[in-house]
Design a protein around this motif. Structure first.
Motif, PDB file in Angstrom:
ATOM      1  N   TYR A  20       0.860  -1.185   0.000  1.00 26.43           N
ATOM      2  CA  TYR A  20       0.000   0.000   0.000  1.00 26.43           C
ATOM      3  C   TYR A  20       0.891   1.228   0.000  1.00 26.43           C
ATOM      4  N   TRP A  21       0.590   2.170  -0.909  1.00 23.55           N
ATOM      5  CA  TRP A  21       1.313   3.439  -0.951  1.00 23.55           C
ATOM      6  C   TRP A  21       0.338   4.575  -0.689  1.00 23.55           C
ATOM      7  N   VAL A  75       0.229   8.494  -1.251  1.00 28.92           N
ATOM      8  CA  VAL A  75       0.922   9.464  -2.105  1.00 28.92           C
ATOM      9  C   VAL A  75       0.427  10.864  -1.748  1.00 28.92           C
ATOM     10  N   ARG A  76       1.381  11.775  -1.588  1.00 33.26           N
ATOM     11  CA  ARG A  76       1.043  13.158  -1.243  1.00 33.26           C
ATOM     12  C   ARG A  76       1.559  14.090  -2.332  1.00 33.26           C
ATOM     13  N   LEU A  77       0.811  15.174  -2.516  1.00 30.89           N
ATOM     14  CA  LEU A  77       1.121  16.139  -3.561  1.00 30.89           C
ATOM     15  C   LEU A  77       1.574  17.464  -2.965  1.00 30.89           C
ATOM     16  N   ASP A  78       2.352  18.186  -3.757  1.00 37.10           N
ATOM     17  CA  ASP A  78       2.608  19.593  -3.461  1.00 37.10           C
ATOM     18  C   ASP A  78       2.211  20.385  -4.704  1.00 37.10           C
ATOM     19  N   ARG A  79       2.619  21.623  -4.817  1.00 40.54           N
ATOM     20  CA  ARG A  79       2.208  22.459  -5.956  1.00 40.54           C
ATOM     21  C   ARG A  79       2.756  21.973  -7.295  1.00 40.54           C
ATOM     22  N   THR A  80       3.801  21.132  -7.271  1.00 37.48           N
ATOM     23  CA  THR A  80       4.452  20.719  -8.516  1.00 37.48           C
ATOM     24  C   THR A  80       4.198  19.269  -8.911  1.00 37.48           C
ATOM     25  N   GLY A  81       3.513  18.522  -8.065  1.00 40.94           N
ATOM     26  CA  GLY A  81       3.248  17.115  -8.381  1.00 40.94           C
ATOM     27  C   GLY A  81       3.391  16.234  -7.165  1.00 40.94           C
ATOM     28  N   VAL A  82       3.712  14.973  -7.406  1.00 39.85           N
ATOM     29  CA  VAL A  82       3.907  14.019  -6.307  1.00 39.85           C
ATOM     30  C   VAL A  82       5.161  14.431  -5.554  1.00 39.85           C
ATOM     31  N   SER A  83       5.048  14.546  -4.223  1.00 38.94           N
ATOM     32  CA  SER A  83       6.188  14.977  -3.416  1.00 38.94           C
ATOM     33  C   SER A  83       6.595  13.953  -2.361  1.00 38.94           C
ATOM     34  N   VAL A  84       5.677  13.052  -1.993  1.00 38.70           N
ATOM     35  CA  VAL A  84       5.954  12.049  -0.960  1.00 38.70           C
ATOM     36  C   VAL A  84       5.249  10.753  -1.322  1.00 38.70           C
ATOM     37  N   ILE A  85       5.960   9.642  -1.146  1.00 33.29           N
ATOM     38  CA  ILE A  85       5.349   8.318  -1.275  1.00 33.29           C
ATOM     39  C   ILE A  85       5.689   7.544  -0.006  1.00 33.29           C
ATOM     40  N   GLU A  86       4.655   7.273   0.797  1.00 35.31           N
ATOM     41  CA  GLU A  86       4.813   6.459   2.009  1.00 35.31           C
ATOM     42  C   GLU A  86       4.513   5.018   1.612  1.00 35.31           C
ATOM     43  N   ARG A  87       5.444   4.110   1.897  1.00 31.36           N
ATOM     44  CA  ARG A  87       5.274   2.712   1.482  1.00 31.36           C
ATOM     45  C   ARG A  87       5.008   1.818   2.690  1.00 31.36           C
ATOM     46  N   TYR A  88       4.047   0.907   2.506  1.00 32.92           N
ATOM     47  CA  TYR A  88       3.667  -0.043   3.542  1.00 32.92           C
ATOM     48  C   TYR A  88       3.661  -1.446   2.949  1.00 32.92           C
TER      49      TYR A  88
END
Length: 183
Positions: A126-127, A129-142
């Protein structure tokens, strides 16, 4: 006239109840498509290396359990190819990875509700995914701990971290190229 497929795209079934899912914002949809494209490219590479048939889809109906009925529509799903001749429905046992993109107002749903539902259904990865103003900025992996049927955090990739390009080995080898996930 509204078609059944249009209605199905706007709902999830949670504990037998219909839950309305509004259309995501354009940035969410762009990130969704770009993440799916990235996963699809690496799924193709894995299959060329001998991995079983894989499919990547966005906003696909995923049956997590029959009673009480629980259907979710993950943002992105990587799963084993289905037997279309038998009309096979996508179920948790086919699914290798689900990614959900956090939008304003969906934090609890993605980090608590779906995290628990996907784990209990037995989806291995399970991932969040978080966004900022420019696109995907964080992927938390489980990754699923089969002994407890709970997810264990295996790492977080952050776009702004200086260092090596993020690499994932499971469920398939993936190189996270942040430039492919920008708006």
């Amino acid at each position: 006239m509204v078609h059944r497929t249009e209605i199905a795209k706007a709902i999830e079934i949670v504990d037998g109840y219909v839950a309305y899912c509004p259309s995501p914002a354009p940035d969410h949809q762009t990130a969704n498509r770009r993440l799916a494209n990235l996963l699809e490219r690496y799924a193709g590479a894995a299959m060329r290396e001998g991995h079983e048939c894989l499919t990547v889809n966005t906003d696909v109906d995923l049956r997590l359990r029959d009673l009480p009925l629980l259907n979710r529509r993950p943002d992105v799903a990587l799963y084993r190819c289905l037997d279309r001749t038998r009309g096979e429905r996508l179920r948790a046992e086919h699914t290798l990875l689900v990614a959900e993109i956090v939008s304003p107002g969906s934090e609890t749903q993605h980090t608590t509700d779906k995290l628990g539902e996907y784990a209990k259904a037995g989806i291995p990865h399970y991932w969040i995914v978080r966004l900022d103003r420019t696109g995907v900025s964080v992927i938390e992996r489980y990754r699923l701990d089969r002994a407890t049927m709970l997810y264990k955090h295996t790492g977080t990739f952050m776009k702004d971290e200086i260092g090596e390009t993020p690499l994932v080995s499971n469920p398939i080898p993936i190189v996270v190229d942040w430039s492919e996930l920008e708006f």
